[in-house]
Design a protein around this motif. Structure first.
Motif, PDB file in Angstrom:
ATOM      1  N   GLY A  62      -7.409 -16.484  32.644  1.00 43.56           N
ATOM      2  CA  GLY A  62      -8.843 -16.292  32.383  1.00 43.56           C
ATOM      3  C   GLY A  62      -9.206 -16.420  30.911  1.00 43.56           C
ATOM      4  N   SER A  63      -8.205 -16.453  30.026  1.00 43.42           N
ATOM      5  CA  SER A  63      -8.517 -16.609  28.597  1.00 43.42           C
ATOM      6  C   SER A  63      -8.991 -18.047  28.343  1.00 43.42           C
ATOM      7  CB  SER A  63      -7.270 -16.329  27.747  1.00 43.42           C
ATOM      8  OG  SER A  63      -7.427 -16.924  26.463  1.00 43.42           O
ATOM      9  N   PRO A  64     -10.207 -18.216  27.815  1.00 45.60           N
ATOM     10  CA  PRO A  64     -10.686 -19.579  27.568  1.00 45.60           C
ATOM     11  C   PRO A  64      -9.861 -20.288  26.496  1.00 45.60           C
ATOM     12  CG  PRO A  64     -12.212 -17.973  26.646  1.00 45.60           C
ATOM     13  CD  PRO A  64     -11.187 -17.188  27.418  1.00 45.60           C
ATOM     14  N   TYR A  65      -9.267 -19.496  25.592  1.00 44.83           N
ATOM     15  CA  TYR A  65      -8.462 -20.092  24.521  1.00 44.83           C
ATOM     16  C   TYR A  65      -7.138 -20.600  25.080  1.00 44.83           C
ATOM     17  CZ  TYR A  65     -12.082 -17.579  22.137  1.00 44.83           C
ATOM     18  OH  TYR A  65     -13.319 -17.126  21.753  1.00 44.83           O
ATOM     19  N   ALA A  66      -6.585 -19.826  26.006  1.00 44.45           N
ATOM     20  CA  ALA A  66      -5.350 -20.274  26.654  1.00 44.45           C
ATOM     21  C   ALA A  66      -5.627 -21.492  27.542  1.00 44.45           C
ATOM     22  CB  ALA A  66      -4.753 -19.134  27.478  1.00 44.45           C
ATOM     23  N   SER A 120       0.542 -10.255  30.790  1.00 48.02           N
ATOM     24  CA  SER A 120      -0.364  -9.333  31.474  1.00 48.02           C
ATOM     25  C   SER A 120      -0.938  -8.359  30.445  1.00 48.02           C
ATOM     26  CB  SER A 120       0.401  -8.578  32.562  1.00 48.02           C
ATOM     27  OG  SER A 120      -0.333  -7.435  32.925  1.00 48.02           O
ATOM     28  N   PHE A 121      -2.277  -8.429  30.293  1.00 50.25           N
ATOM     29  CA  PHE A 121      -2.915  -7.505  29.347  1.00 50.25           C
ATOM     30  C   PHE A 121      -2.815  -6.075  29.880  1.00 50.25           C
ATOM     31  CE2 PHE A 121      -5.409 -11.495  28.492  1.00 50.25           C
ATOM     32  CZ  PHE A 121      -4.865 -11.735  27.243  1.00 50.25           C
ATOM     33  N   SER A 122      -2.980  -5.924  31.209  1.00 53.38           N
ATOM     34  CA  SER A 122      -2.955  -4.560  31.766  1.00 53.38           C
ATOM     35  C   SER A 122      -1.574  -3.923  31.630  1.00 53.38           C
ATOM     36  CB  SER A 122      -3.429  -4.555  33.222  1.00 53.38           C
ATOM     37  OG  SER A 122      -2.625  -5.428  33.967  1.00 53.38           O
ATOM     38  N   ASP A 165       1.749  -6.524  27.827  1.00 53.59           N
ATOM     39  CA  ASP A 165       2.795  -7.467  27.382  1.00 53.59           C
ATOM     40  C   ASP A 165       2.550  -7.964  25.958  1.00 53.59           C
ATOM     41  OD1 ASP A 165       3.883  -7.315  29.884  1.00 53.59           O
ATOM     42  OD2 ASP A 165       3.108  -9.264  30.575  1.00 53.59           O
ATOM     43  N   HIS A 166       1.244  -8.132  25.633  1.00 54.00           N
ATOM     44  CA  HIS A 166       0.899  -8.712  24.327  1.00 54.00           C
ATOM     45  C   HIS A 166       1.126  -7.739  23.175  1.00 54.00           C
ATOM     46  CE1 HIS A 166      -2.460  -6.492  25.805  1.00 54.00           C
ATOM     47  NE2 HIS A 166      -3.248  -6.770  24.787  1.00 54.00           N
ATOM     48  N   LYS A 167       1.389  -6.476  23.506  1.00 45.97           N
ATOM     49  CA  LYS A 167       1.631  -5.481  22.444  1.00 45.97           C
ATOM     50  C   LYS A 167       3.115  -5.120  22.358  1.00 45.97           C
ATOM     51  CE  LYS A 167      -2.853  -4.598  21.447  1.00 45.97           C
ATOM     52  NZ  LYS A 167      -3.768  -3.588  21.912  1.00 45.97           N
ATOM     53  N   LYS A 168       3.925  -5.794  23.174  1.00 45.43           N
ATOM     54  CA  LYS A 168       5.356  -5.484  23.154  1.00 45.43           C
ATOM     55  C   LYS A 168       6.007  -6.121  21.916  1.00 45.43           C
ATOM     56  CE  LYS A 168       5.787  -4.611  28.023  1.00 45.43           C
ATOM     57  NZ  LYS A 168       5.881  -5.204  29.351  1.00 45.43           N
ATOM     58  N   ARG A 195      -0.905 -10.828  15.811  1.00 43.48           N
ATOM     59  CA  ARG A 195      -2.302 -10.554  16.190  1.00 43.48           C
ATOM     60  C   ARG A 195      -2.433 -10.250  17.682  1.00 43.48           C
ATOM     61  NH1 ARG A 195      -5.723 -11.638  11.980  1.00 43.48           N
ATOM     62  NH2 ARG A 195      -4.936 -13.091  10.436  1.00 43.48           N
ATOM     63  N   HIS A 196      -1.323 -10.157  18.366  1.00 41.64           N
ATOM     64  CA  HIS A 196      -1.235  -9.832  19.797  1.00 41.64           C
ATOM     65  C   HIS A 196      -2.242 -10.582  20.687  1.00 41.64           C
ATOM     66  CE1 HIS A 196      -4.411  -6.848  18.877  1.00 41.64           C
ATOM     67  NE2 HIS A 196      -3.629  -6.413  17.907  1.00 41.64           N
ATOM     68  N   ARG A 197      -2.284 -11.886  20.474  1.00 42.08           N
ATOM     69  CA  ARG A 197      -3.224 -12.681  21.272  1.00 42.08           C
ATOM     70  C   ARG A 197      -2.541 -13.882  21.906  1.00 42.08           C
ATOM     71  NH1 ARG A 197      -9.158 -12.293  19.241  1.00 42.08           N
ATOM     72  NH2 ARG A 197      -9.098 -10.154  18.564  1.00 42.08           N
ATOM     73  N   VAL A 198      -3.117 -14.296  23.018  1.00 36.50           N
ATOM     74  CA  VAL A 198      -2.734 -15.575  23.604  1.00 36.50           C
ATOM     75  C   VAL A 198      -3.888 -16.534  23.374  1.00 36.50           C
ATOM     76  CG1 VAL A 198      -1.168 -14.695  25.359  1.00 36.50           C
ATOM     77  CG2 VAL A 198      -3.617 -14.834  25.878  1.00 36.50           C
ATOM     78  N   PRO A 199      -3.603 -17.820  23.335  1.00 36.29           N
ATOM     79  CA  PRO A 199      -2.355 -18.504  23.653  1.00 36.29           C
ATOM     80  C   PRO A 199      -1.375 -18.521  22.475  1.00 36.29           C
ATOM     81  CG  PRO A 199      -3.992 -20.104  23.025  1.00 36.29           C
ATOM     82  CD  PRO A 199      -4.683 -18.774  23.014  1.00 36.29           C
ATOM     83  N   LEU A 200      -0.143 -18.848  22.876  1.00 40.27           N
ATOM     84  CA  LEU A 200       0.946 -19.013  21.918  1.00 40.27           C
ATOM     85  C   LEU A 200       1.904 -20.001  22.564  1.00 40.27           C
ATOM     86  CD1 LEU A 200       2.942 -17.676  19.626  1.00 40.27           C
ATOM     87  CD2 LEU A 200       3.765 -16.384  21.535  1.00 40.27           C
ATOM     88  N   TYR A 213       0.507 -19.901  17.122  1.00 41.49           N
ATOM     89  CA  TYR A 213      -0.622 -19.344  17.866  1.00 41.49           C
ATOM     90  C   TYR A 213      -1.913 -19.850  17.233  1.00 41.49           C
ATOM     91  CZ  TYR A 213      -0.322 -15.843  14.088  1.00 41.49           C
ATOM     92  OH  TYR A 213      -0.246 -15.216  12.871  1.00 41.49           O
ATOM     93  N   GLU A 214      -3.023 -19.514  17.845  1.00 41.14           N
ATOM     94  CA  GLU A 214      -4.382 -20.000  17.561  1.00 41.14           C
ATOM     95  C   GLU A 214      -4.572 -21.334  18.287  1.00 41.14           C
ATOM     96  OE1 GLU A 214      -7.238 -18.778  16.209  1.00 41.14           O
ATOM     97  OE2 GLU A 214      -6.167 -16.898  16.033  1.00 41.14           O
ATOM     98  N   SER A 215      -5.448 -21.273  19.291  1.00 36.81           N
ATOM     99  CA  SER A 215      -5.572 -22.410  20.211  1.00 36.81           C
ATOM    100  C   SER A 215      -5.904 -23.738  19.511  1.00 36.81           C
ATOM    101  CB  SER A 215      -6.603 -22.098  21.293  1.00 36.81           C
ATOM    102  OG  SER A 215      -7.833 -21.727  20.719  1.00 36.81           O
ATOM    103  N   ALA A 216      -6.813 -23.715  18.538  1.00 36.78           N
ATOM    104  CA  ALA A 216      -7.191 -24.984  17.899  1.00 36.78           C
ATOM    105  C   ALA A 216      -6.003 -25.574  17.144  1.00 36.78           C
ATOM    106  CB  ALA A 216      -8.379 -24.767  16.953  1.00 36.78           C
TER     107      ALA A 216
HETATM  108  N1  LIG Z   1      -8.881 -17.405  17.955  1.00 33.45           N
HETATM  109  C1  LIG Z   1      -7.900 -17.171  18.995  1.00 33.45           C
HETATM  110  C2  LIG Z   1      -8.508 -16.261  20.058  1.00 33.45           C
HETATM  111  C3  LIG Z   1      -7.485 -15.837  21.094  1.00 33.45           C
HETATM  112  C4  LIG Z   1      -7.956 -14.603  21.864  1.00 33.45           C
HETATM  113  O1  LIG Z   1      -8.977 -13.960  21.513  1.00 33.45           O
HETATM  114  N2  LIG Z   1      -7.213 -14.270  22.916  1.00 33.45           N
HETATM  115  C5  LIG Z   1      -7.529 -13.073  23.680  1.00 33.45           C
HETATM  116  C6  LIG Z   1      -7.672 -13.423  25.169  1.00 33.45           C
HETATM  117  S1  LIG Z   1      -9.125 -14.390  25.443  1.00 33.45           S
HETATM  118  C7  LIG Z   1      -6.379 -12.093  23.566  1.00 33.45           C
HETATM  119  O2  LIG Z   1      -5.227 -12.471  23.638  1.00 33.45           O
HETATM  120  N3  LIG Z   1      -6.697 -10.791  23.397  1.00 33.45           N
HETATM  121  C8  LIG Z   1      -5.724  -9.755  23.344  1.00 33.45           C
HETATM  122  C9  LIG Z   1      -5.901  -8.855  22.170  1.00 33.45           C
HETATM  123  O3  LIG Z   1      -6.761  -9.132  21.307  1.00 33.45           O
HETATM  124  O4  LIG Z   1      -5.186  -7.861  22.094  1.00 33.45           O
HETATM  125  C10 LIG Z   1      -7.448 -18.518  19.591  1.00 33.45           C
HETATM  126  O5  LIG Z   1      -8.234 -19.463  19.521  1.00 33.45           O
HETATM  127  O6  LIG Z   1      -6.308 -18.622  20.059  1.00 33.45           O
END
Ligand SMILES: N[C@@H](CCC(=O)N[C@@H](CS)C(=O)NCC(=O)O)C(=O)O
Length: 215
Positions: free
Chosen positions: A10-14, A34-36, A39-42, A51-56, A65-68
């Motif tokens: 569901g992540s638009p960036y992923a 799984s955010f719930s 996993d992203h904080k492990k 920055r604990h974000r997907v995608p990677l 990381y960083e989709s762009a």
């Molecule tokens: N600027 C980042 C945004 C990525 C982003 O915001 N990912 C969200 C999901 S839509 C995420 O992983 N959030 C988890 C968190 O912030 O802990 C990109 O383009 O990759």
């Protein structure tokens, strides 16, 4: 060796990166985060992205990381075949501009409404705030509708399409949760026809967020 693609459903960036992987078609394997489950904080994930974000993605001994940035990396590293950022220096500049505009302005217009609808309990919905955020999203999407000319955002299919489409698809999910919201009504005929074109791409089905297919 296959690229490992860490995504959240569901992540638009992923989703943007998923499109790019399908388009460039290097070997890759999916790793669902799984955010719930947190996993992203492990620690093992934080080592890859503090920055604990997907995608990677992890490509051999390289993690990015960083989709762009991932999309640009894939285009350059897997340079054979179709280009995500094709054309002359001017065409490529326009594609990059569209990507930046989607990331800067569409995301900014979309995020407050997502927060108010998808991430707020129904009983706490605030009609005035929703209406203001809906208006802002509408004004932003109107700019895209009036700028649209060819089949795809930059004429031919590119990273720009793979950036904007997932954002709009996510916005439309709000109509499922709140049918009288009518995000669909904010998408003009040109953008609507373009969305159908993206949905007709042969690999489109494979990229749909898995949990959306269950509903
Ligand atoms: N600027 C980042 C945004 C990525 C982003 O915001 N990912 C969200 C999901 S839509 C995420 O992983 N959030 C988890 C968190 O912030 O802990 C990109 O383009 O990759």
């Amino acid at each position: 060796m296959a690229i490992t693609f860490y995504y959240g459903s569901g992540s638009p960036y992923a989703w943007r990166v998923w499109f790019a992987l399908e388009f460039k078609s290097p070997p890759y394997e999916l790793k669902a985060i799984s955010f719930s489950e947190g996993d992203h904080k492990k620690p093992e994930f934080l080592k890859l992205n503090p920055r604990h974000r997907v995608p990677l993605i992890v490509d051999g001994d390289f993690a990015i990381y960083e989709s762009a940035a991932i999309v640009e990396y894939l285009d350059e590293q897997y340079s054979a075949g179709p280009k995500l950022i094709p054309g002359s220096a001017r065409q490529r500049a326009v594609i990059r501009r569209l990507v930046r505009e989607a990331d800067a302005y569409v995301a900014k217009a979309m995020d407050p409404l997502l927060e108010l609808i998808l991430f707020t309990k129904r009983e706490k919905w605030d009609p005035e705030a929703i209406s203001a955020a809906y208006g802002k999203l509408g004004r932003e999407l109107g700019k895209w509708e009036s700028a649209f000319t060819g089949d795809y955002l930059a004429g031919e299919l590119s990273a720009a399409d793979f950036t904007l489409y997932p954002m709009l698809a996510l916005c439309l999910r709000m109509d499922i949760r709140k049918p009288d919201l009518n995000v669909a009504g904010l998408i003009g005929p040109r953008l609507g026809a373009w969305m159908k074109r993206v949905e007709a791409l042969p690999y489109f089905e494979r990229t749909i967020p898995p949990h959306w297919k269950q509903k």
